[in-house]
Write a protein that holds these residues in place. Structure first.
Motif, PDB file in Angstrom:
ATOM      1  N   GLU A  15       0.698  -1.266   0.104  1.00 15.00           N
ATOM      2  CA  GLU A  15      -0.018   0.109  -0.047  1.00 15.00           C
ATOM      3  C   GLU A  15       0.909   1.380   0.029  1.00 15.00           C
ATOM      4  O   GLU A  15       0.628   2.313  -0.786  1.00 15.00           O
ATOM      5  CB  GLU A  15      -1.003  -0.132   1.134  1.00 15.00           C
ATOM      6  N   ASP A  16       1.963   1.311   0.730  1.00 16.62           N
ATOM      7  CA  ASP A  16       2.867   2.232   0.617  1.00 16.62           C
ATOM      8  C   ASP A  16       3.687   2.540  -0.619  1.00 16.62           C
ATOM      9  O   ASP A  16       3.790   3.543  -1.031  1.00 16.62           O
ATOM     10  CB  ASP A  16       3.907   2.145   1.755  1.00 16.62           C
ATOM     11  N   TYR A  17       3.996   1.429  -1.253  1.00 17.89           N
ATOM     12  CA  TYR A  17       4.678   1.398  -2.557  1.00 17.89           C
ATOM     13  C   TYR A  17       3.676   2.200  -3.684  1.00 17.89           C
ATOM     14  O   TYR A  17       3.961   2.802  -4.376  1.00 17.89           O
ATOM     15  CB  TYR A  17       4.859  -0.011  -2.953  1.00 17.89           C
ATOM     16  N   LEU A  18       2.444   1.810  -3.516  1.00 21.66           N
ATOM     17  CA  LEU A  18       1.398   2.382  -4.363  1.00 21.66           C
ATOM     18  C   LEU A  18       1.192   3.831  -4.357  1.00 21.66           C
ATOM     19  O   LEU A  18       0.842   4.531  -5.583  1.00 21.66           O
ATOM     20  CB  LEU A  18      -0.030   1.822  -4.154  1.00 21.66           C
ATOM     21  N   LYS A  19       1.464   4.381  -3.408  1.00 21.98           N
ATOM     22  CA  LYS A  19       1.611   6.023  -3.207  1.00 21.98           C
ATOM     23  C   LYS A  19       2.830   6.820  -3.695  1.00 21.98           C
ATOM     24  O   LYS A  19       2.871   7.916  -3.889  1.00 21.98           O
ATOM     25  CB  LYS A  19       1.437   6.290  -1.479  1.00 21.98           C
ATOM     26  N   TYR A  26      11.086   1.216  -6.933  1.00 21.97           N
ATOM     27  CA  TYR A  26      10.991   0.649  -5.808  1.00 21.97           C
ATOM     28  C   TYR A  26      10.927  -0.720  -5.806  1.00 21.97           C
ATOM     29  O   TYR A  26       9.940  -1.342  -6.600  1.00 21.97           O
ATOM     30  CB  TYR A  26      10.027   1.502  -4.923  1.00 21.97           C
ATOM     31  N   GLU A  27      11.078  -1.373  -4.663  1.00 22.26           N
ATOM     32  CA  GLU A  27      10.592  -2.881  -4.263  1.00 22.26           C
ATOM     33  C   GLU A  27      10.310  -2.745  -2.806  1.00 22.26           C
ATOM     34  O   GLU A  27      11.040  -1.925  -1.827  1.00 22.26           O
ATOM     35  CB  GLU A  27      11.456  -3.878  -4.469  1.00 22.26           C
ATOM     36  N   VAL A  28       9.481  -3.503  -1.971  1.00 22.00           N
ATOM     37  CA  VAL A  28       9.318  -3.534  -0.830  1.00 22.00           C
ATOM     38  C   VAL A  28       9.584  -5.127  -0.384  1.00 22.00           C
ATOM     39  O   VAL A  28       8.800  -6.041  -0.865  1.00 22.00           O
ATOM     40  CB  VAL A  28       7.901  -3.153  -0.339  1.00 22.00           C
ATOM     41  N   VAL A  29      10.801  -5.242   0.541  1.00 25.40           N
ATOM     42  CA  VAL A  29      11.118  -6.625   0.778  1.00 25.40           C
ATOM     43  C   VAL A  29      11.247  -6.478   2.261  1.00 25.40           C
ATOM     44  O   VAL A  29      12.104  -5.794   2.638  1.00 25.40           O
ATOM     45  CB  VAL A  29      12.347  -7.001   0.024  1.00 25.40           C
TER      46      VAL A  29
END
Length: 184
Positions: A15-19, A26-29
């Protein structure tokens, strides 16, 4: 992680990534927000050659689809592997803007700034979410390591150099002459 910008000040999610909207990748890992550097020409050439060979194979065999650099959402995490393959039976996980779930096969082409992330954190993420096969492609060493999902960790299926023909336990009858990938 060396060469990467990592934000670990809080737990980040998809959800943070979508903003995010600043034209960076970016990636979220593992709850960390990672700024992924743009790939270099040699890296892109290897991906392009692999993509073409895999696309031809998948069309010929009617075995699924290959996607380059697409968002793959795994729970709260999101990554953009160099290539992913989704089998024909599992194409339902392909959505308009993302792949929602574990691909059957993930290919990461290593670069000095992302090798540790690909070998450790993303590898664990892929295994935990059920990716069946994982390839690590090293353009510097001209090697491809092929891993298959084991019960607790990856099992090495094979290590192939530029003089060999790569085969895949997941993609039956696939043969890639690695010289074609690494030449030039």
């Amino acid at each position: 992680m060396e060469g990467l910008t990592v934000f670990a000040d809080r737990h980040y999610t998809y959800e943070d990534y979508l903003k995010l909207d600043d034209r960076r990748d970016y990636e979220v890992v593992g709850g960390k927000l990672i700024v992924v550097p743009r790939p270099r020409p040699r890296h892109q050439k290897v991906i392009g050659r692999l993509y073409a060979l895999l696309e031809n194979y998948l069309r010929r065999e009617r075995a699924g689809e290959v996607y380059p650099d697409v968002d793959v959402v795994l729970g709260e995490e999101v990554v953009s592997p160099d290539l992913v393959i989704i089998s024909a039976e599992r194409l339902f996980i392909v959505e308009e803007a993302r792949i929602n779930g574990a691909p059957d096969l993930v290919v990461e082409v290593l670069s000095p700034s992302t090798a540790k992330l690909d070998r450790k954190d993303k590898s664990r993420l892929y295994h935990r979410h059920g990716v069946r096969e994982y390839w690590l492609v090293d353009p510097e060493l001209r090697l491809v390591e092929v891993f298959v999902r084991g019960e607790r960790d990856w099992n090495r299926y094979g290590v192939y150099d530029e003089e060999e023909v790569l085969s895949s336990p997941t993609l039956q009858r696939l043969e890639i002459k690695l010289q074609e990938i690494f030449e030039g």
